[in-house]
Motif scaffolding. Structure first.
Motif, short mmCIF file in Angstrom:
data_model
loop_
_atom_site.label_atom_id
_atom_site.label_comp_id
_atom_site.label_asym_id
_atom_site.label_seq_id
_atom_site.Cartn_x
_atom_site.Cartn_y
_atom_site.Cartn_z
N ALA A 140 -1.52 -9.59 -4.69
CA ALA A 140 -1.58 -8.60 -5.70
C ALA A 140 -0.91 -7.23 -5.33
O ALA A 140 -0.80 -7.13 -4.01
N VAL A 141 -0.47 -6.37 -5.95
CA VAL A 141 -0.16 -5.06 -5.73
C VAL A 141 -1.20 -4.28 -6.57
O VAL A 141 -1.37 -4.22 -7.58
N ILE A 142 -1.83 -3.51 -5.50
CA ILE A 142 -2.87 -2.54 -5.74
C ILE A 142 -2.70 -1.30 -5.23
O ILE A 142 -1.89 -0.77 -4.32
N PRO A 143 -3.18 -0.23 -6.11
CA PRO A 143 -3.10 1.22 -5.92
C PRO A 143 -4.35 1.65 -4.46
O PRO A 143 -5.48 1.03 -4.76
N ARG A 151 -0.54 5.18 -3.42
CA ARG A 151 0.55 4.25 -3.27
C ARG A 151 0.34 2.67 -3.66
O ARG A 151 -1.00 2.44 -3.59
N GLN A 152 1.36 2.12 -4.05
CA GLN A 152 1.14 0.86 -4.28
C GLN A 152 1.42 -0.24 -3.10
O GLN A 152 2.26 -0.04 -2.41
N VAL A 172 -10.63 8.14 8.66
CA VAL A 172 -10.29 7.27 7.47
C VAL A 172 -8.96 7.84 6.86
O VAL A 172 -8.93 8.80 6.63
N LEU A 173 -8.02 6.73 7.02
CA LEU A 173 -6.70 7.21 6.57
C LEU A 173 -6.50 6.70 5.04
O LEU A 173 -5.84 7.50 4.51
N ALA A 174 -7.01 5.61 4.64
CA ALA A 174 -6.89 5.31 3.07
C ALA A 174 -8.14 4.66 2.35
O ALA A 174 -8.97 4.19 3.27
N SER A 175 -8.27 4.53 1.28
CA SER A 175 -9.32 4.05 0.36
C SER A 175 -8.79 3.32 -0.71
O SER A 175 -7.77 3.69 -1.10
N GLY A 216 8.98 -0.46 -3.38
CA GLY A 216 9.45 0.26 -2.16
C GLY A 216 8.65 -0.12 -1.04
O GLY A 216 7.56 -0.55 -1.08
N PRO A 217 9.28 0.09 0.33
CA PRO A 217 8.52 -0.14 1.53
C PRO A 217 7.43 0.69 1.76
O PRO A 217 7.42 1.80 1.26
#
Length: 232
Positions: A140-143, A151-152, A172-175, A216-217
């Motif tokens: 899947a593509v998730i936010p 970002r997706q 923590v870099l991302a959630s 996109g990358p």
């Protein structure tokens, strides 16, 4: 005549685990490509494991190894660990002595105490967590909110991290959208571990093969993870 020139410093080596299970080669190749392209690091990337060029313990004994990467893999985490439990001591010793461990998707799960025992906390399945944006382990593509920006990202049955103590050197870099941790860097001994549930290394063909939109990358997110992991 005396020369003042010095030989160039050897390139830092990044070791990527290469399994022999169906589909695992794609994950190895993608992580290797992300590391090879990482700006400013000039990694010499080698593979280790059943489909690699050298066994993992031998690879981690090489003098210029700076990072060991554990990519995604087919099957469940217990099966993946059984295939690799003989590497546990070498991986733990490498990181404890100052090396770096990069675990993406399955590589994040394998950092848990019941497996490689590098992460002080738990890694659980995101898709079954309350408020998850997906309800299956399928691609899947998730936010993802990365450093405050949405970002997706490509996702396939990745985990979320629950550190025992978020104030103990954890970055923590991302959630995920439900607030669960999607990517972090944490200390282990004199080294560090970087864990990420989604796939920053995902190439365009992964999206095409799963009939998913390509936005996109996300190499820049992978490089942020690498830079944070490699920082002193």
């Amino acid at each position: 005549m005396t020369s003042n020139s010095h030989p160039a410093d050897p390139r830092p080596i990044a070791v990527v685990y290469s399994d022999d299970t169906t589909g695992a080669g794609d994950d190895t190749a993608a992580v290797a490509a992300m590391l090879s392209a990482a700006t400013g690091w000039d990694f010499e990337v080698i593979t280790a494991g059943p489909n690699g060029t050298i066994p993992v313990p031998k690879a981690l004994e090489l003098p210029d190894v700076r990072l060991y990467a554990q990519p995604g893999a087919a099957g469940d985490d217990h099966a993946a660990y059984r295939r690799q439990k003989h590497d546990k001591s070498a991986i733990r010793s490498f990181v404890h002595a100052g090396g770096r461990y990069l675990g993406i998707c399955m590589g994040g799960f394998l950092a848990e105490p019941c497996f490689f025992n590098l992460f002080r906390g738990q890694v659980d399945e995101y898709y079954s967590s309350p408020g998850a944006t997906v309800g299956t382990p399928d691609p899947a593509v998730i936010p993802i909110t990365w450093r405050g920006t949405t970002r997706q990202m490509y996702f396939q049955d990745g985990g979320y991290m629950v550190p025992k103590n978020r104030t103990s050197g954890v970055t923590v870099l991302a959630s995920y959208s439900n607030g669960a941790i999607a990517a972090l860097v944490a200390p282990y001994g004199h080294g560090k571990i970087g864990l990420c549930g989604p796939h920053p290394e995902a190439p365009p063909e992964w999206y095409r093969e799963a009939n998913l939109p390509y936005r996109g990358p996300t190499q820049d997110l992978g490089e942020d993870l690498i830079d944070t992991l490699m920082a002193p």
